[in-house]
Every structure is written in structure tokens, then in C-alpha cells.
Write a protein that holds these residues in place. Structure first.
Motif, PDB file in Angstrom:
ATOM      1  N   PRO A  60      18.804  59.160  40.610  1.00 44.76           N
ATOM      2  CA  PRO A  60      17.563  59.891  40.375  1.00 44.76           C
ATOM      3  C   PRO A  60      17.712  61.391  40.671  1.00 44.76           C
ATOM      4  O   PRO A  60      18.570  61.792  41.464  1.00 44.76           O
ATOM      5  N   CYS A  61      16.879  62.197  40.045  1.00 42.18           N
ATOM      6  CA  CYS A  61      16.950  63.642  40.269  1.00 42.18           C
ATOM      7  C   CYS A  61      16.723  63.955  41.742  1.00 42.18           C
ATOM      8  O   CYS A  61      15.971  63.274  42.425  1.00 42.18           O
ATOM      9  N   GLY A  62      17.433  64.967  42.222  1.00 42.61           N
ATOM     10  CA  GLY A  62      17.286  65.428  43.590  1.00 42.61           C
ATOM     11  C   GLY A  62      18.060  64.657  44.636  1.00 42.61           C
ATOM     12  O   GLY A  62      18.071  65.037  45.803  1.00 42.61           O
ATOM     13  N   VAL A  63      18.728  63.580  44.262  1.00 43.36           N
ATOM     14  CA  VAL A  63      19.490  62.767  45.215  1.00 43.36           C
ATOM     15  C   VAL A  63      20.846  63.426  45.483  1.00 43.36           C
ATOM     16  O   VAL A  63      21.552  63.808  44.554  1.00 43.36           O
ATOM     17  N   ILE A  64      21.204  63.558  46.752  1.00 44.42           N
ATOM     18  CA  ILE A  64      22.521  64.084  47.110  1.00 44.42           C
ATOM     19  C   ILE A  64      23.558  63.035  46.739  1.00 44.42           C
ATOM     20  O   ILE A  64      23.397  61.855  47.056  1.00 44.42           O
ATOM     21  N   GLN A  65      24.624  63.468  46.068  1.00 38.61           N
ATOM     22  CA  GLN A  65      25.602  62.522  45.541  1.00 38.61           C
ATOM     23  C   GLN A  65      27.005  63.103  45.535  1.00 38.61           C
ATOM     24  O   GLN A  65      27.182  64.311  45.518  1.00 38.61           O
ATOM     25  N   TRP A  66      27.977  62.210  45.575  1.00 35.20           N
ATOM     26  CA  TRP A  66      29.364  62.553  45.292  1.00 35.20           C
ATOM     27  C   TRP A  66      30.119  61.271  44.988  1.00 35.20           C
ATOM     28  O   TRP A  66      29.708  60.189  45.362  1.00 35.20           O
ATOM     29  N   LEU A  67      31.206  61.421  44.251  1.00 32.02           N
ATOM     30  CA  LEU A  67      31.999  60.276  43.812  1.00 32.02           C
ATOM     31  C   LEU A  67      33.447  60.537  44.166  1.00 32.02           C
ATOM     32  O   LEU A  67      33.967  61.620  43.875  1.00 32.02           O
ATOM     33  N   GLN A  68      34.093  59.579  44.794  1.00 30.90           N
ATOM     34  CA  GLN A  68      35.501  59.738  45.132  1.00 30.90           C
ATOM     35  C   GLN A  68      36.334  58.704  44.406  1.00 30.90           C
ATOM     36  O   GLN A  68      35.886  57.578  44.171  1.00 30.90           O
ATOM     37  N   ASN A  69      37.530  59.108  44.028  1.00 32.18           N
ATOM     38  CA  ASN A  69      38.477  58.209  43.387  1.00 32.18           C
ATOM     39  C   ASN A  69      39.285  57.548  44.490  1.00 32.18           C
ATOM     40  O   ASN A  69      40.064  58.213  45.185  1.00 32.18           O
ATOM     41  N   ILE A  70      39.113  56.245  44.657  1.00 32.56           N
ATOM     42  CA  ILE A  70      39.820  55.521  45.718  1.00 32.56           C
ATOM     43  C   ILE A  70      40.985  54.712  45.171  1.00 32.56           C
ATOM     44  O   ILE A  70      41.637  53.984  45.908  1.00 32.56           O
ATOM     45  N   GLY A  71      41.249  54.864  43.875  1.00 33.93           N
ATOM     46  CA  GLY A  71      42.318  54.110  43.243  1.00 33.93           C
ATOM     47  C   GLY A  71      43.583  54.923  43.056  1.00 33.93           C
ATOM     48  O   GLY A  71      43.712  56.049  43.543  1.00 33.93           O
ATOM     49  N   THR A  72      44.514  54.350  42.308  1.00 32.46           N
ATOM     50  CA  THR A  72      45.808  54.999  42.057  1.00 32.46           C
ATOM     51  C   THR A  72      45.893  55.578  40.647  1.00 32.46           C
ATOM     52  O   THR A  72      46.913  56.148  40.277  1.00 32.46           O
TER      53      THR A  72
END
Length: 120
Positions: free
Chosen positions: A86-98
Motif C-alpha cells: 500500500p502507498c506510504g508503507v516503508i519497504q525494502w526487498l533483499q535478494n537472499i538467493g544465489t
């Protein structure tokens, strides 16, 4: 009919640090749509910056393995997963794979740099 090749789209680094190609965006293409679509990627061991958008965002994971963080939640994601942010949500995505983590990013209303706020 409108057809566009991903390889014809310039790759940029977004405010959140991921590499992306805007596949469909009303500012770039002859379309009148209330959303934009990009293909984004994150290298193994990397992550996006903590950020928030003034728009609603949907990720659809194509390849790789990741860990999605939103506000105080986190969950592993993999190909075939859809994530609604949703708009305004603090977010981040990390790559945990190879392997590279690739995903479709749909933003409504269309993504703009000024509405993508980096928090770190």
C-alpha cells in the motif's frame, strides 16, 4: 496494437537502488493508463534501500529468492509470489538467493521519481 520489447527499454537505477526498465509508462509510451509497469532486478546478496512510495505498488516475483520487508513485517518470497504494498508503507526487498532476483513492479498511479522517497 502496441508492442514493446524489454531490451529496447533503457535500464536505470531507481531511487531504491534496484536496476529497472520501464516497460510501460504513460510518460514514455502512447498509452493512457492509470499505472506503470517495470521489470526490476537485484543482484545476489544485494537489497533495495528502505523507501516508501506515494503510490500503491504490486511486485510479482519472476526469478530468484528474496525477503520482503514492509513496516514491521518480513517474509520470504519466490517466483510466482505477488506482493501488494500500500502507498506510504516503508519497504525494502533483499535478494537472499544465489541468482538474480527479478520482478515485475506495477505502480498505480504511475511511478514518479519525486514520489519514491529513500529513507536511508
Amino acid at each position: 496494437m502496441f508492442i514493446k520489447k524489454l531490451g529496447d527499454c533503457e535500464e536505470i537505477t531507481a531511487n531504491d537502488g534496484c536496476r529497472l526498465r520501464e516497460l510501460l509508462h504513460p510518460k514514455n509510451d502512447p498509452v493512457e493508463l492509470p499505472y506503470s509497469i517495470a521489470i526490476a532486478r537485484i543482484a545476489p546478496g544485494q537489497r533495495t534501500y528502505r523507501h516508501k512510495l506515494a503510490q500503491t505498488e504490486v511486485y510479482y516475483i519472476l526469478t530468484g529468492e528474496g525477503r520482503m520487508h514492509t513496516d514491521k513485517e518480513e517474509q520470504n518470497v519466490q517466483p510466482g509470489n505477488l506482493i501488494l504494498i500500500p502507498c506510504g508503507v516503508i519497504q525494502w526487498l533483499q535478494n537472499i538467493g544465489t541468482t538474480e532476483l527479478q520482478f515485475v513492479a506495477i505502480v498505480n498511479p504511475p511511478w514518479t521519481e519525486q514520489n519514491d522517497i529513500r529513507l536511508e
